[in-house]
Design a protein around this motif. Structure first.
Motif, PDB file in Angstrom:
ATOM      1  N   PRO A  65       0.832  -1.220   0.000  1.00 40.06           N
ATOM      2  CA  PRO A  65       0.000   0.000   0.000  1.00 40.06           C
ATOM      3  C   PRO A  65       0.861   1.263   0.000  1.00 40.06           C
ATOM      4  O   PRO A  65       1.992   1.268   0.501  1.00 40.06           O
ATOM      5  N   LEU A  66       0.310   2.309  -0.564  1.00 42.71           N
ATOM      6  CA  LEU A  66       1.001   3.592  -0.643  1.00 42.71           C
ATOM      7  C   LEU A  66       1.445   4.057   0.737  1.00 42.71           C
ATOM      8  O   LEU A  66       2.575   4.514   0.914  1.00 42.71           O
ATOM      9  N   SER A  67       0.586   3.920   1.733  1.00 45.29           N
ATOM     10  CA  SER A  67       0.918   4.389   3.082  1.00 45.29           C
ATOM     11  C   SER A  67       2.128   3.648   3.654  1.00 45.29           C
ATOM     12  O   SER A  67       2.955   4.251   4.350  1.00 45.29           O
ATOM     13  N   LEU A  68       2.272   2.355   3.345  1.00 40.36           N
ATOM     14  CA  LEU A  68       3.426   1.596   3.833  1.00 40.36           C
ATOM     15  C   LEU A  68       4.698   2.029   3.110  1.00 40.36           C
ATOM     16  O   LEU A  68       5.756   2.161   3.728  1.00 40.36           O
ATOM     17  N   CYS A  69       4.601   2.284   1.812  1.00 42.21           N
ATOM     18  CA  CYS A  69       5.767   2.780   1.064  1.00 42.21           C
ATOM     19  C   CYS A  69       6.264   4.085   1.675  1.00 42.21           C
ATOM     20  O   CYS A  69       7.468   4.263   1.893  1.00 42.21           O
ATOM     21  N   ILE A  70       5.341   4.978   1.970  1.00 42.64           N
ATOM     22  CA  ILE A  70       5.707   6.272   2.556  1.00 42.64           C
ATOM     23  C   ILE A  70       6.314   6.069   3.942  1.00 42.64           C
ATOM     24  O   ILE A  70       7.339   6.669   4.282  1.00 42.64           O
ATOM     25  N   ALA A  71       5.711   5.192   4.745  1.00 44.75           N
ATOM     26  CA  ALA A  71       6.199   4.963   6.112  1.00 44.75           C
ATOM     27  C   ALA A  71       7.620   4.394   6.111  1.00 44.75           C
ATOM     28  O   ALA A  71       8.458   4.802   6.928  1.00 44.75           O
ATOM     29  N   TRP A  91      14.797   3.282  -3.811  1.00 50.33           N
ATOM     30  CA  TRP A  91      14.430   3.484  -5.212  1.00 50.33           C
ATOM     31  C   TRP A  91      13.285   2.579  -5.628  1.00 50.33           C
ATOM     32  O   TRP A  91      12.414   2.979  -6.403  1.00 50.33           O
ATOM     33  N   ALA A  92      13.240   1.357  -5.104  1.00 48.50           N
ATOM     34  CA  ALA A  92      12.133   0.450  -5.421  1.00 48.50           C
ATOM     35  C   ALA A  92      10.820   1.014  -4.874  1.00 48.50           C
ATOM     36  O   ALA A  92       9.774   0.949  -5.536  1.00 48.50           O
ATOM     37  N   LEU A  93      10.874   1.597  -3.679  1.00 45.23           N
ATOM     38  CA  LEU A  93       9.665   2.190  -3.095  1.00 45.23           C
ATOM     39  C   LEU A  93       9.215   3.410  -3.891  1.00 45.23           C
ATOM     40  O   LEU A  93       8.015   3.617  -4.082  1.00 45.23           O
ATOM     41  N   GLU A 138      -4.336  11.474  -3.776  1.00 44.11           N
ATOM     42  CA  GLU A 138      -5.212  12.528  -3.266  1.00 44.11           C
ATOM     43  C   GLU A 138      -6.007  12.056  -2.051  1.00 44.11           C
ATOM     44  O   GLU A 138      -6.403  12.864  -1.223  1.00 44.11           O
ATOM     45  N   GLU A 139      -6.234  10.756  -1.943  1.00 48.85           N
ATOM     46  CA  GLU A 139      -6.954  10.205  -0.788  1.00 48.85           C
ATOM     47  C   GLU A 139      -6.047   9.983   0.413  1.00 48.85           C
ATOM     48  O   GLU A 139      -6.515   9.738   1.516  1.00 48.85           O
ATOM     49  N   THR A 140      -4.738  10.079   0.192  1.00 46.05           N
ATOM     50  CA  THR A 140      -3.765   9.883   1.267  1.00 46.05           C
ATOM     51  C   THR A 140      -3.737  11.125   2.144  1.00 46.05           C
ATOM     52  O   THR A 140      -3.865  12.243   1.660  1.00 46.05           O
ATOM     53  N   ASP A 141      -3.561  10.923   3.439  1.00 47.99           N
ATOM     54  CA  ASP A 141      -3.479  12.037   4.379  1.00 47.99           C
ATOM     55  C   ASP A 141      -2.384  12.995   3.929  1.00 47.99           C
ATOM     56  O   ASP A 141      -1.249  12.581   3.659  1.00 47.99           O
TER      57      ASP A 141
END
Length: 122
Positions: free
Chosen positions: A24-30, A47-49, A62-65
């Protein structure tokens, strides 16, 4: 005992050996934010993330905090990952929503803009 660095290393190896398409996008960011917070090199995992984040649709971003998106900007700056299109896409979402930022995230946004040399538009 497992230190946070060793945990991040183990997570990184697991992510690199699996298909990142399910992350998930949130895990990549975290994970990127954690790498930056611990001053670890981005390396292959970073780089993979970034590649995985690029694959996420704009509407998902856009739906991400907005606070998480600012954390992504700060991580990109601190990890010295230069990705103009990704940073621009995040800024297009985050800057108009800056009034919704937590105080610490607002400071991070200004920090990221300063590091990137970008103006505050929107």
């Amino acid at each position: 005992p497992l230190t946070e660095r060793r945990i991040l290393s183990k997570i990184g190896k697991a992510l690199l050996t699996s298909e990142l398409g399910d992350v998930p996008l949130s895990l990549c960011i975290a994970v990127l934010d954690s790498l930056a917070a611990h001053r670890l090199p981005a390396g292959e995992l970073g780089w993979a993330l970034v590649q995985e984040i690029r694959r996420h649709r704009r509407d998902e971003m856009e739906e991400t905090d907005v606070n998480d998106l600012v954390a992504l900007l700060r991580a990109l700056c601190d990890l010295h990952i230069v990705d103009g299109p990704l940073a621009s896409a995040v800024l297009e979402i985050a800057v108009p929503e800056r009034h919704r930022l937590r105080p610490d995230a607002a400071a991070l946004l200004l920090y990221a803009l300063g590091k990137m040399g970008g103006p505050l538009k929107g």
